[in-house]
Write a protein that holds these residues in place. Sequence first.
Motif, mmCIF file in Angstrom:
data_model
loop_
_atom_site.group_PDB
_atom_site.id
_atom_site.type_symbol
_atom_site.label_atom_id
_atom_site.label_comp_id
_atom_site.label_asym_id
_atom_site.label_seq_id
_atom_site.Cartn_x
_atom_site.Cartn_y
_atom_site.Cartn_z
ATOM 1 N N ASN A 26 16.185 1.049 -0.483
ATOM 2 C CA ASN A 26 15.280 0.270 -1.328
ATOM 3 C C ASN A 26 13.929 0.084 -0.645
ATOM 4 O O ASN A 26 12.877 0.235 -1.274
ATOM 5 N N GLY A 27 13.954 -0.230 0.634
ATOM 6 C CA GLY A 27 12.694 -0.379 1.372
ATOM 7 C C GLY A 27 11.918 0.919 1.441
ATOM 8 O O GLY A 27 10.687 0.936 1.325
ATOM 9 N N THR A 28 12.633 2.036 1.625
ATOM 10 C CA THR A 28 11.986 3.341 1.627
ATOM 11 C C THR A 28 11.285 3.607 0.300
ATOM 12 O O THR A 28 10.141 4.092 0.257
ATOM 13 N N THR A 29 11.964 3.286 -0.794
ATOM 14 C CA THR A 29 11.385 3.495 -2.124
ATOM 15 C C THR A 29 10.099 2.694 -2.293
ATOM 16 O O THR A 29 9.109 3.192 -2.843
ATOM 17 N N ALA A 30 10.110 1.460 -1.810
ATOM 18 C CA ALA A 30 8.912 0.628 -1.905
ATOM 19 C C ALA A 30 7.746 1.253 -1.141
ATOM 20 O O ALA A 30 6.613 1.341 -1.649
ATOM 21 N N LEU A 31 8.014 1.725 0.085
ATOM 22 C CA LEU A 31 6.929 2.297 0.890
ATOM 23 C C LEU A 31 6.495 3.659 0.368
ATOM 24 O O LEU A 31 5.306 4.015 0.453
ATOM 25 N N ASN A 32 7.435 4.448 -0.174
ATOM 26 C CA ASN A 32 7.039 5.719 -0.791
ATOM 27 C C ASN A 32 6.089 5.488 -1.959
ATOM 28 O O ASN A 32 5.141 6.259 -2.170
ATOM 29 N N THR A 33 6.319 4.432 -2.705
ATOM 30 C CA THR A 33 5.433 4.106 -3.829
ATOM 31 C C THR A 33 4.025 3.801 -3.332
ATOM 32 O O THR A 33 3.026 4.285 -3.889
ATOM 33 N N ILE A 34 3.925 3.008 -2.266
ATOM 34 C CA ILE A 34 2.616 2.695 -1.686
ATOM 35 C C ILE A 34 1.941 3.977 -1.190
ATOM 36 O O ILE A 34 0.743 4.183 -1.402
ATOM 37 N N ALA A 35 2.708 4.840 -0.541
ATOM 38 C CA ALA A 35 2.146 6.087 -0.029
ATOM 39 C C ALA A 35 1.571 6.944 -1.158
ATOM 40 O O ALA A 35 0.483 7.511 -1.034
ATOM 41 N N LEU A 36 2.284 7.028 -2.271
ATOM 42 C CA LEU A 36 1.786 7.798 -3.415
ATOM 43 C C LEU A 36 0.501 7.198 -3.960
ATOM 44 O O LEU A 36 -0.454 7.919 -4.289
ATOM 45 N N LEU A 37 0.456 5.882 -4.065
ATOM 46 C CA LEU A 37 -0.748 5.216 -4.571
ATOM 47 C C LEU A 37 -1.932 5.410 -3.640
ATOM 48 O O LEU A 37 -3.091 5.361 -4.067
ATOM 49 N N ASN A 38 -1.632 5.658 -2.357
ATOM 50 C CA ASN A 38 -2.694 5.842 -1.369
ATOM 51 C C ASN A 38 -2.949 7.299 -1.014
ATOM 52 O O ASN A 38 -3.608 7.583 -0.012
ATOM 53 N N GLY A 39 -2.447 8.225 -1.840
ATOM 54 C CA GLY A 39 -2.877 9.609 -1.687
ATOM 55 C C GLY A 39 -1.873 10.620 -1.182
ATOM 56 O O GLY A 39 -2.235 11.789 -1.000
ATOM 57 N N ALA A 40 -0.609 10.232 -0.957
ATOM 58 C CA ALA A 40 0.370 11.205 -0.461
ATOM 59 C C ALA A 40 0.645 12.288 -1.496
ATOM 60 O O ALA A 40 0.785 12.002 -2.686
ATOM 61 N N SER A 41 0.738 13.525 -1.037
ATOM 62 C CA SER A 41 1.030 14.670 -1.905
ATOM 63 C C SER A 41 2.474 15.134 -1.788
ATOM 64 O O SER A 41 2.994 15.796 -2.678
ATOM 65 N N ILE A 42 3.111 14.846 -0.645
ATOM 66 C CA ILE A 42 4.506 15.221 -0.420
ATOM 67 C C ILE A 42 5.235 14.030 0.186
ATOM 68 O O ILE A 42 4.740 13.408 1.132
ATOM 69 N N LEU A 43 6.404 13.718 -0.359
ATOM 70 C CA LEU A 43 7.297 12.722 0.232
ATOM 71 C C LEU A 43 8.447 13.472 0.898
ATOM 72 O O LEU A 43 9.178 14.217 0.236
ATOM 73 N N ARG A 44 8.602 13.279 2.191
ATOM 74 C CA ARG A 44 9.718 13.897 2.926
ATOM 75 C C ARG A 44 10.835 12.842 3.015
ATOM 76 O O ARG A 44 10.653 11.802 3.657
ATOM 77 N N VAL A 45 11.978 13.128 2.381
ATOM 78 C CA VAL A 45 12.974 12.070 2.185
ATOM 79 C C VAL A 45 14.404 12.587 2.338
ATOM 80 O O VAL A 45 14.677 13.783 2.204
ATOM 81 N N HIS A 46 15.301 11.622 2.588
ATOM 82 C CA HIS A 46 16.735 11.894 2.537
ATOM 83 C C HIS A 46 17.275 11.772 1.113
ATOM 84 O O HIS A 46 18.292 12.378 0.788
#
Length: 276
Positions: A237-257
């Motif tokens: 759940n915490g990962t999902t929250a931070l991935n959302t912030i990363a996308l809003l701040n310009g991330a193009s790729i999420l590297r995830v489990h």
Amino acid sequence: MTINCNGSLINLSTPKVMGILNLTPDSFYDGGKYKNENEILKQTELMLKDGATFIDIGAYSSRPGADHISIEEEKKRILPIVSLLLDKFPEILVSIDTFRSEIAKLCIETGATLINDISSGDLDDKMLPTIGELKVPYIMMHMKGTPKTMKTLDQYDKLIIEINTFFAKKVADAKKCGINDIIIDPGFGFAKNTLQNFEILKYLILLESHNLPILAGLSRKSMVYKILNNTPQEALNGTTALNTIALLNGASILRVHDVKEAMECITLVNTYNQVD
């Protein structure tokens, strides 16, 4: 913003997911989980079904304090799995998580698509020329030291400026070697403490000055579970929250489990971004 993967152009203007497949016995979250071919194929099939564009294979643990392994051991772990995945999933885009040019070359010759280097060539001076010769996409990450020493190297005067300066030099070096498709990764957790990781996340958009795709690797890391006082196993759940912030701040790729949840983040953020 596209990268050329085996002749196919992958458009990173719409964010993509890179699924993690660790072949190491000691990774912080899933070390030793995939012990045989059936488990590896099952997990890969699930990640592809859930929407992963890339599958990132690593055979050398980069967790803090990780033990060194020989190049022969890394070959023995990774090369058969690259062949296995390409045989089962011919269209798969395999990313190789290695800092060794010899491993990179062998894996690309076996059919892998891109190289993900935690050291940006600093741990192998043949890496950049090798990638230039292979003409494949290259992910370069910011790190100081090695996985064994990086925890002691988190001293910065101006963190974001230092990371941007690092990438300015590394991107120039890569282009001199003929590398055309470059992705930058600020290296969450690599020679950074928890608050420094959150500083990078908050100002991630400042890395867009390089006009290159940005990869965010936040999945189940200590910056999540230490703040929440839980464990990597409880940090989705915490990962999902931070991935959302990363996308809003310009991330193009999420590297995830966890590919399914990352894809849901992308779908929701894409809808959010469509609103005027």
